[in-house]
Design a protein around this motif. Structure first.
Motif, PDB file in Angstrom:
ATOM      1  N   ILE A 144       0.020  -3.447  -6.110  1.00 29.23           N
ATOM      2  CA  ILE A 144       0.402  -2.225  -5.532  1.00 29.23           C
ATOM      3  C   ILE A 144      -0.922  -1.339  -5.818  1.00 29.23           C
ATOM      4  O   ILE A 144      -1.538  -0.827  -6.768  1.00 29.23           O
ATOM      5  CB  ILE A 144       1.458  -1.254  -6.506  1.00 29.23           C
ATOM      6  N   THR A 145      -1.331  -0.927  -4.159  1.00 31.50           N
ATOM      7  CA  THR A 145      -2.551  -0.101  -4.163  1.00 31.50           C
ATOM      8  C   THR A 145      -2.054   1.201  -3.512  1.00 31.50           C
ATOM      9  O   THR A 145      -1.316   1.189  -2.780  1.00 31.50           O
ATOM     10  CB  THR A 145      -3.559  -0.899  -3.580  1.00 31.50           C
ATOM     11  N   GLU A 146      -3.073   2.148  -4.171  1.00 28.78           N
ATOM     12  CA  GLU A 146      -2.599   3.509  -3.232  1.00 28.78           C
ATOM     13  C   GLU A 146      -3.758   4.331  -3.115  1.00 28.78           C
ATOM     14  O   GLU A 146      -4.896   4.217  -3.805  1.00 28.78           O
ATOM     15  CB  GLU A 146      -1.635   4.256  -4.226  1.00 28.78           C
TER      16      GLU A 146
ATOM     17  N   GLY B 167       0.814  -1.380  -0.075  1.00 26.21           N
ATOM     18  CA  GLY B 167       0.006  -0.138   0.007  1.00 26.21           C
ATOM     19  C   GLY B 167       0.953   1.260  -0.118  1.00 26.21           C
ATOM     20  O   GLY B 167       1.933   1.439   0.700  1.00 26.21           O
ATOM     21  N   ILE B 168       0.576   2.315  -0.833  1.00 26.02           N
ATOM     22  CA  ILE B 168       1.145   3.574  -0.728  1.00 26.02           C
ATOM     23  C   ILE B 168       0.045   4.588  -0.297  1.00 26.02           C
ATOM     24  O   ILE B 168      -0.755   4.880  -1.229  1.00 26.02           O
ATOM     25  CB  ILE B 168       1.661   4.060  -2.340  1.00 26.02           C
TER      26      ILE B 168
ATOM     27  N   GLN C 123       2.831  -4.263   3.489  1.00 27.04           N
ATOM     28  CA  GLN C 123       3.594  -3.006   3.999  1.00 27.04           C
ATOM     29  C   GLN C 123       2.944  -2.001   3.377  1.00 27.04           C
ATOM     30  O   GLN C 123       2.024  -1.972   2.374  1.00 27.04           O
ATOM     31  CB  GLN C 123       4.862  -3.077   3.640  1.00 27.04           C
ATOM     32  N   VAL C 124       2.777  -0.912   4.095  1.00 25.39           N
ATOM     33  CA  VAL C 124       2.348   0.391   3.725  1.00 25.39           C
ATOM     34  C   VAL C 124       3.406   1.583   3.782  1.00 25.39           C
ATOM     35  O   VAL C 124       4.236   1.566   4.853  1.00 25.39           O
ATOM     36  CB  VAL C 124       1.127   0.950   4.662  1.00 25.39           C
ATOM     37  N   TRP C 125       3.617   2.267   2.548  1.00 23.83           N
ATOM     38  CA  TRP C 125       4.727   3.176   2.940  1.00 23.83           C
ATOM     39  C   TRP C 125       3.858   4.522   2.536  1.00 23.83           C
ATOM     40  O   TRP C 125       2.857   4.711   1.855  1.00 23.83           O
ATOM     41  CB  TRP C 125       5.525   3.056   1.353  1.00 23.83           C
TER      42      TRP C 125
END
Length: 208
Positions: A126-128, A21-22, A144-146
């Motif tokens: 990749i999801t944002e 996750g972004i 993970q989340v960035w």
């Protein structure tokens, strides 16, 4: 993106699919970073290694927002189908075939159903979006989340320019940012401490 970014993505991929996750405030540059990661991973590992799934595809449509009395708060957490988003991410983690997910058209300002294809071969999703750390059911589906950080003045300028680009007058854009986007931004940053890593919204570099 750098070798550090690619290595961090590759390390998430094990026997099954992983979901990265972004997150970040409105206008921070989440979609740019997410799409660049997908492209760089495709260059390194072949097309279809990573797939892009935007949270904005799970916006409620304007007809539903009007029925709920929420059209003037479009973009706030309650204007999304967060349970549907979490369910889609859960399905993506285990699907053995292609999965069709919605996109969001910024010209129409509407979600477009089944507009993106996540291929069966994809190893990393990749999801944002703004609220990945705000919704526990969504966070539970993410390896993970960035969190993308950006100077507040730069971020607001980007938001105003984006609203103008897609049809608002400069005065309308500034009012929307003040009344809707900034309260949402405050809500998003309140959960930033839950992120695994932080990314600079200008350079894309990992930061502490």
């Amino acid at each position: 993106m750098t070798a550090d970014h690619l290595s961090a993505c590759e390390s998430m991929v094990g026997q099954g699919r992983a979901v990265l996750g972004i997150a970040g405030q409105p206008g921070a540059g989440k979609s740019t970073i997410a799409q660049r990661l997908v492209a760089d991973l495709a260059a390194a590992h072949g097309a279809g290694f990573a797939a892009y799934v935007p949270m904005d595809g799970f916006h409620l449509g304007d007809r539903a927002l009007m029925a709920l009395g929420l059209l003037d708060r479009k973009g706030a957490p309650e204007t999304f189908d967060d349970e549907g988003y979490a369910a889609a991410l859960a399905r993506l983690r285990t699907a053995s075939g292609p999965v069709y997910v919605p996109s969001f058209d910024r010209v129409l300002e509407q979600p477009i159903a089944a507009d993106l294809i996540v291929p069966a071969a994809a190893r990393l999703i990749i999801t944002e979006g703004n609220y990945l750390l705000h919704w526990p059911a969504v966070r539970a589906q993410l390896n993970q989340v960035w969190f993308v950080r950006l100077d507040p003045d730069v971020r607001r300028s980007r938001l105003i320019a984006r609203h103008v680009e897609f049809g608002k007058s400069p005065a309308e854009a500034e009012e929307w940012v003040r009344r809707v986007d900034e309260p949402n931004a405050d809500l998003v940053v309140a959960s930033a401490h839950l992120a695994d890593r932080f990314v600079d919204g200008v350079t894309g570099a990992f930061v502490t």
